[in-house]
Enzyme design. Structure first.
Site, mmCIF file in Angstrom:
data_model
loop_
_atom_site.group_PDB
_atom_site.id
_atom_site.type_symbol
_atom_site.label_atom_id
_atom_site.label_comp_id
_atom_site.label_asym_id
_atom_site.label_seq_id
_atom_site.Cartn_x
_atom_site.Cartn_y
_atom_site.Cartn_z
ATOM 1 N N LEU A 91 0.817 -1.212 0.000
ATOM 2 C CA LEU A 91 0.000 0.000 0.000
ATOM 3 C C LEU A 91 0.852 1.263 0.000
ATOM 4 O O LEU A 91 0.316 2.375 -0.079
ATOM 5 C CB LEU A 91 -0.923 0.018 1.222
ATOM 6 C CG LEU A 91 -1.790 -1.227 1.440
ATOM 7 C CD1 LEU A 91 -2.557 -1.109 2.757
ATOM 8 C CD2 LEU A 91 -2.741 -1.438 0.281
ATOM 9 N N TYR A 146 1.590 11.091 -11.652
ATOM 10 C CA TYR A 146 1.215 10.092 -10.651
ATOM 11 C C TYR A 146 0.747 8.815 -11.348
ATOM 12 O O TYR A 146 1.148 7.708 -10.985
ATOM 13 C CB TYR A 146 0.109 10.651 -9.762
ATOM 14 C CG TYR A 146 -0.438 9.675 -8.740
ATOM 15 C CD1 TYR A 146 0.316 9.302 -7.640
ATOM 16 C CD2 TYR A 146 -1.719 9.148 -8.881
ATOM 17 C CE1 TYR A 146 -0.187 8.417 -6.695
ATOM 18 C CE2 TYR A 146 -2.235 8.271 -7.942
ATOM 19 C CZ TYR A 146 -1.467 7.908 -6.848
ATOM 20 O OH TYR A 146 -1.966 7.028 -5.919
ATOM 21 N N LYS A 150 2.287 4.936 -11.257
ATOM 22 C CA LYS A 150 1.474 3.775 -10.896
ATOM 23 C C LYS A 150 1.480 2.732 -12.008
ATOM 24 O O LYS A 150 1.544 1.525 -11.753
ATOM 25 C CB LYS A 150 0.043 4.223 -10.580
ATOM 26 C CG LYS A 150 -0.121 4.916 -9.241
ATOM 27 C CD LYS A 150 0.223 3.977 -8.093
ATOM 28 C CE LYS A 150 -0.100 4.556 -6.749
ATOM 29 N NZ LYS A 150 0.222 3.632 -5.626
ATOM 30 N N ASN A 175 -11.365 7.030 -6.364
ATOM 31 C CA ASN A 175 -11.272 7.926 -5.205
ATOM 32 C C ASN A 175 -11.729 7.203 -3.941
ATOM 33 O O ASN A 175 -12.811 6.608 -3.909
ATOM 34 C CB ASN A 175 -12.163 9.157 -5.427
ATOM 35 C CG ASN A 175 -11.737 9.954 -6.639
ATOM 36 O OD1 ASN A 175 -10.849 10.782 -6.570
ATOM 37 N ND2 ASN A 175 -12.381 9.688 -7.779
ATOM 38 N N PRO A 337 -45.437 11.214 38.578
ATOM 39 C CA PRO A 337 -46.298 10.271 39.315
ATOM 40 C C PRO A 337 -47.772 10.666 39.290
ATOM 41 O O PRO A 337 -48.119 11.832 39.493
ATOM 42 C CB PRO A 337 -45.720 10.329 40.734
ATOM 43 C CG PRO A 337 -44.274 10.672 40.535
ATOM 44 C CD PRO A 337 -44.266 11.618 39.370
ATOM 45 N N GLY A 338 -48.626 9.693 38.971
ATOM 46 C CA GLY A 338 -50.064 9.895 38.979
ATOM 47 C C GLY A 338 -50.617 10.627 37.768
ATOM 48 O O GLY A 338 -51.830 10.837 37.679
#
Length: 448
Positions: A91, A146, A150, A175, A337-338
């Site tokens: 890589l 580039y 490659k 990409n 409550p209630g």
């Protein structure tokens, strides 16, 4: 190439390992060059999870050692790893040098060093090469320095395969995007994600520009396939992948295409979510889902938490948590409550109530008169507690409520509605559930 120390790239870099040839016991020793780069770091951590038994989705991959090699690794470390590896992921590479000449030196040059070291060690294990679609030298990549470096690396690997009869896997990646990708380096997605997440300025030159995008997790899954000997082969027609089991190249089967405008618009919607509460549509496997995960990885610490607007009164409070365009909304209701909350019905809206704390009673009654009995419909009751959570459905055309039966504890209920609340069309009408003389039934007690 980023500056890194091999020992930092892979926790526990091995310098003393059994000298016997690897692979005999079925366990793999894996070499990763560029181990502290974007792809390398993701691959290393995922391989470690397999090695340590935390990821059991790939039972055919049995890893004993992982060797990380990067720019600061020594020649001795490279030779040690090359002598023992059963599989090599190459890589390493240069993406943004100060001088174009460094492309060839960093990409072709290191590839030569790696292959020569493998030959020196007499190691003919499979080798994967991370190349780029720019190696096609077609379209906007024509003349790319580039891409030329490659392509030279690809040819070097193909010659190596012919000379040594080693298995070589050449991947031309489009990409890339995903967590840990460096912004303002070589990924527009990473740059946009970081800028939007951190309230920084950015420029989109042409919103209509379309990118082919490969998500890091999809790439990693293909690397696992390669380790299992199930890599996907192809040929290339320019930038187009032509699947071919005998092809000299390899590819990742899942990629996405999106314009710069689409990417930025999605990111802006992600950013707005803590304010609007609206989650965009993120179907499984979709680009939007993967982009959202990527965006979140760039959030600064102060944005990892956000607050809600609660509707508070003497009965308790009601707070919307999440809204969606097509799957309703999720809210939290707290009753003191209630207290009784609700006492209303809907034409089309329906809900699911799940009590997560406290002790309560949910009542529902179909509105109107039953023509068969000429009386009101019975009240259906469900006793609910946080200790034994259950989902109770609020049916369209049924008035309903929720009563806190405790005299000391709040009743906390998670509520899902099939549509987000619209104040202009609330579809909510007051109607008391329990009227004097109404029959009461409890389906869970068998008295229907």
């Amino acid at each position: 190439m980023e500056t890194v120390h091999a020992a930092e790239a892979v926790t526990g870099f091995v310098n003393t390992v059994d000298e016997s040839r690897t692979g005999d016991n079925g366990k793999l020793r894996i070499l990763i060059t560029g181990s502290n780069g974007f792809v390398g770091r993701n691959l290393v951590w995922n391989l470690k999870e397999i090695r340590d038994g935390k990821n059991r989705t790939r039972p055919n991959i049995d890893i004993t050692e992982i060797y990380g090699i990067d720019v600061d690794s020594t020649t001795e470390e490279l030779e040690l790893a090359c002598s023992r590896a059963d599989f090599v992921f190459n890589l390493a590479g240069v993406n943004r040098p100060k001088d174009d000449a460094e492309f060839m030196e960093g990409n072709f040059g290191f590839a030569s060093t790696l292959l020569n070291t493998l030959k020196k060690c007499g190691n003919t294990c499979p080798v994967m090469l991370s190349s780029s679609t720019q190696a096609s030298l077609t379209g906007r990549f024509e003349g790319s320095e580039y891409g030329k470096s490659k392509l030279a690396g690809e040819e070097l690997f193909l010659n190596y395969a012919e000379e040594t009869e080693s298995k070589v896997l050449i991947y031309r990646f489009p990409n890339l995007f995903g967590k840990w990708c460096k912004p303002r380096y070589n990924s527009a997605v990473a740059t946009f994600c970081h800028a939007v997440a951190n309230d920084e300025e950015f420029t989109v030159n042409d919103r209509s520009t379309e990118l082919e995008l490969l998500y890091i997790d999809d790439l990693i899954n293909e690397m696992f396939d390669a380790l299992e000997g199930k890599e996907h082969h192809c040929e290339f027609d320019g930038l187009d992948v032509i699947p071919n089991p005998q092809g000299k190249y390899c590819y990742v089967t899942v990629t996405h295409k999106a314009t710069l405008g689409e990417i930025v618009d999605l990111l802006e919607s992600f950013k707005a979510m803590p304010t609007t509460l609206y989650l965009p549509s993120i179907p499984d496997g979709s680009f939007a889902k993967k982009l959202y995960s990527t965006y979140l990885s760039y959030l600064p610490a102060e944005k990892m938490a956000y607050t809600f607007k609660s509707n508070v009164d003497n009965r308790g409070n009601f707070t919307e948590l999440i809204r969606t365009l097509d799957h309703g909304q999720v809210s939290i209701n707290v009753a003191k409550p209630g207290i009784t909350r609700g006492e209303h019905w809907h034409n089309s809206k329906w809900e699911i109530f799940i009590v997560v704390s406290g002790h309560g009673l949910i009542q529902e009654r179909r509105i109107g008169i039953d023509p068969e009995t000429n009386q009101g419909y019975p009240v259906i009751e469900f006793e609910v507690t946080g200790e034994q959570m259950k989902a109770i459905q609020m049916i369209p055309g049924y008035t309903h409520n929720i009563i806190n039966l405790s005299s000391t504890q709040d009743l906390v209920t998670v509520m899902w509605a099939n549509e987000a609340f619209d104040s202009d069309h609330p579809d909510t009408f007051y109607e008391t559930v329990d009227r004097e003389g109404d029959e009461k039934i409890n389906p869970e007690k068998g008295n229907v």
